[in-house]
Write a protein that holds these residues in place. Structure first.
Motif, PDB file in Angstrom:
ATOM      1  N   HIS A   1       0.689 -18.152 -15.376  1.00  0.00           N
ATOM      2  CA  HIS A   1       1.156 -16.437 -15.067  1.00  0.00           C
ATOM      3  C   HIS A   1       0.457 -16.037 -13.898  1.00  0.00           C
ATOM      4  CE1 HIS A   1       3.855 -16.145 -18.422  1.00  0.00           C
ATOM      5  NE2 HIS A   1       3.327 -17.360 -18.937  1.00  0.00           N
ATOM      6  N   SER A   2      -0.594 -16.664 -13.465  1.00  0.00           N
ATOM      7  CA  SER A   2      -1.403 -16.225 -12.229  1.00  0.00           C
ATOM      8  C   SER A   2      -0.515 -16.246 -10.951  1.00  0.00           C
ATOM      9  CB  SER A   2      -2.707 -16.833 -12.106  1.00  0.00           C
ATOM     10  OG  SER A   2      -2.604 -18.217 -11.725  1.00  0.00           O
ATOM     11  N   ARG A   3       0.554 -17.015 -11.027  1.00  0.00           N
ATOM     12  CA  ARG A   3       1.350 -17.362  -9.729  1.00  0.00           C
ATOM     13  C   ARG A   3       2.532 -16.605  -9.995  1.00  0.00           C
ATOM     14  NH1 ARG A   3       1.300 -23.554  -8.119  1.00  0.00           N
ATOM     15  NH2 ARG A   3       2.422 -22.402  -6.297  1.00  0.00           N
ATOM     16  N   ALA A   4       3.084 -16.258  -9.001  1.00  0.00           N
ATOM     17  CA  ALA A   4       4.475 -15.158  -9.022  1.00  0.00           C
ATOM     18  C   ALA A   4       5.403 -16.149  -9.551  1.00  0.00           C
ATOM     19  CB  ALA A   4       4.536 -14.435  -7.797  1.00  0.00           C
ATOM     20  N   LEU A   5       6.494 -15.901 -10.185  1.00  0.00           N
ATOM     21  CA  LEU A   5       7.662 -16.693 -10.603  1.00  0.00           C
ATOM     22  C   LEU A   5       8.220 -17.310  -9.383  1.00  0.00           C
ATOM     23  CD1 LEU A   5       9.343 -17.823 -12.896  1.00  0.00           C
ATOM     24  CD2 LEU A   5      10.585 -15.671 -12.720  1.00  0.00           C
TER      25      LEU A   5
ATOM     26  N   LEU B   1      10.530 -17.265 -18.576  1.00  0.00           N
ATOM     27  CA  LEU B   1      11.614 -16.109 -18.422  1.00  0.00           C
ATOM     28  C   LEU B   1      11.769 -15.135 -19.282  1.00  0.00           C
ATOM     29  CD1 LEU B   1      14.539 -18.210 -16.971  1.00  0.00           C
ATOM     30  CD2 LEU B   1      12.664 -16.924 -15.965  1.00  0.00           C
ATOM     31  N   CYS B   2      11.202 -15.259 -20.595  1.00  0.00           N
ATOM     32  CA  CYS B   2      11.032 -14.296 -21.683  1.00  0.00           C
ATOM     33  C   CYS B   2      10.065 -13.618 -21.355  1.00  0.00           C
ATOM     34  CB  CYS B   2      10.651 -15.081 -23.221  1.00  0.00           C
ATOM     35  SG  CYS B   2      12.124 -15.789 -24.146  1.00  0.00           S
TER      36      CYS B   2
ATOM     37  N   ALA C   1      18.318 -15.789  -7.889  1.00  0.00           N
ATOM     38  CA  ALA C   1      19.572 -14.927  -7.892  1.00  0.00           C
ATOM     39  C   ALA C   1      19.978 -14.754  -9.344  1.00  0.00           C
ATOM     40  CB  ALA C   1      20.728 -15.390  -6.857  1.00  0.00           C
ATOM     41  N   LEU C   2      20.086 -15.957  -9.957  1.00  0.00           N
ATOM     42  CA  LEU C   2      20.699 -16.138 -11.440  1.00  0.00           C
ATOM     43  C   LEU C   2      19.872 -15.416 -12.400  1.00  0.00           C
ATOM     44  CD1 LEU C   2      21.417 -19.952 -11.257  1.00  0.00           C
ATOM     45  CD2 LEU C   2      22.952 -18.165 -11.726  1.00  0.00           C
TER      46      LEU C   2
ATOM     47  N   LEU D   1      13.306  -6.813 -10.130  1.00  0.00           N
ATOM     48  CA  LEU D   1      14.231  -8.012  -9.498  1.00  0.00           C
ATOM     49  C   LEU D   1      13.248  -8.938  -8.595  1.00  0.00           C
ATOM     50  CD1 LEU D   1      17.160  -5.846  -8.106  1.00  0.00           C
ATOM     51  CD2 LEU D   1      16.979  -7.293 -10.556  1.00  0.00           C
ATOM     52  N   LEU D   2      13.657  -9.891  -8.424  1.00  0.00           N
ATOM     53  CA  LEU D   2      12.920 -10.872  -7.646  1.00  0.00           C
ATOM     54  C   LEU D   2      13.310 -10.969  -6.343  1.00  0.00           C
ATOM     55  CD1 LEU D   2      13.002 -13.839 -10.304  1.00  0.00           C
ATOM     56  CD2 LEU D   2      10.886 -12.578  -9.837  1.00  0.00           C
TER      57      LEU D   2
END
Length: 244
Positions: A98-102, A160-161, A220-221, A235-236
């Motif tokens: 979680h230290s890295r962006a999704l 993703l949760c 996008a999904l 939003l990503l």
């Protein structure tokens, strides 16, 4: 699906005595040749129809070397699924970081799992081997499901949760993760169609472009699911610069 890095023979430390370096190098070379020969023969003939003697002969070695390096035929067969291509299960810590962006996590995940596509002969043999395992399951099948499918799937579900702020996963979240993994699997299972319809996209040089676009598709999904649920999760944004 370690990351998916082709097997290579590592040179021994230069400080080792000459006799030790030679013995170690010879052993590593023998192991690599056995693995390469087994990979090709298992893909061509299947597990049941491939003998250890045939593998040893193809590798220019002997059956005793197989026993020494892999234990037995079953151990050698298992190694063909994980060493030439690596294991997607080894990428679970990446998905949980979680230290890295999704977006960066997904990009690194796709990049690792698509890396073998840069080696055409390797990927063709791998596809044949996995199709054979699907049609004629062996002792490897349950482990493949657990290690290559279940582990990475649940790791991405949990990531993703957290992103969506959900207390627990539901059916739609599992559908989303299966769909994201499907983006990846199409690159492995539709090679012939890709080469026939858009051959330039099947070349090794096209892999980096696929990594970028598949990452964008996955984001996008995820954004679509965020909006569908009416959730406040951010939003990503699309990646602007390719990862090194």
């Amino acid at each position: 699906m370690s990351s998916r890095t082709p097997v290579r023979v590592l040179a021994p430390p230069a400080s080792a005595p000459a006799a030790q370096r030679t013995a170690r190098s010879d052993g590593e070379d023998t192991r690599a040749r056995l693995l390469q020969a087994a990979f090709a023969l298992f893909a061509e003939r299947g597990y049941a129809q491939t003998s250890v003697r045939a593998i040893a002969q193809a590798a220019g070695s002997n059956v005793a070397a197989i026993a020494y390096h892999f234990g037995d035929k079953a151990g050698l067969y298992s190694a063909t699924f994980y060493e030439p291509l690596g294991s997607s299960g080894a990428l679970v810590p990446l998905l949980q970081d979680h230290s890295r962006a999704l977006p960066d996590v997904l990009h690194a995940y796709f990049a690792s799992l698509l890396k073998p596509l840069e080696q055409d002969d390797l990927i063709r043999q791998a596809i044949r081997l996995h199709v054979r395992e699907l049609l004629e399951p062996t002792h490897v099948w349950p482990e493949l499901i657990e290690r290559e499918c279940r582990g990475p799937h649940l790791a991405l579900v949990q990531r993703l949760c957290a992103h969506l702020g959900l207390p627990r996963a539901d059916d739609d979240l599992h559908r989303l993760v299966f769909t994201i993994h499907g983006l990846l699997m199409q690159m492995w299972t539709q090679r012939d169609a890709l080469e026939a319809v858009a051959p330039r996209l099947a070349r090794p040089a096209a892999v980096s472009g696929w990594v970028e676009r598949l990452t964008g598709f996955a984001l996008a999904l995820i954004d679509s699911e965020t909006l569908r649920r009416g959730l406040p999760a951010p939003l990503l944004l699309p990646r602007k610069d390719p990862a090194p």
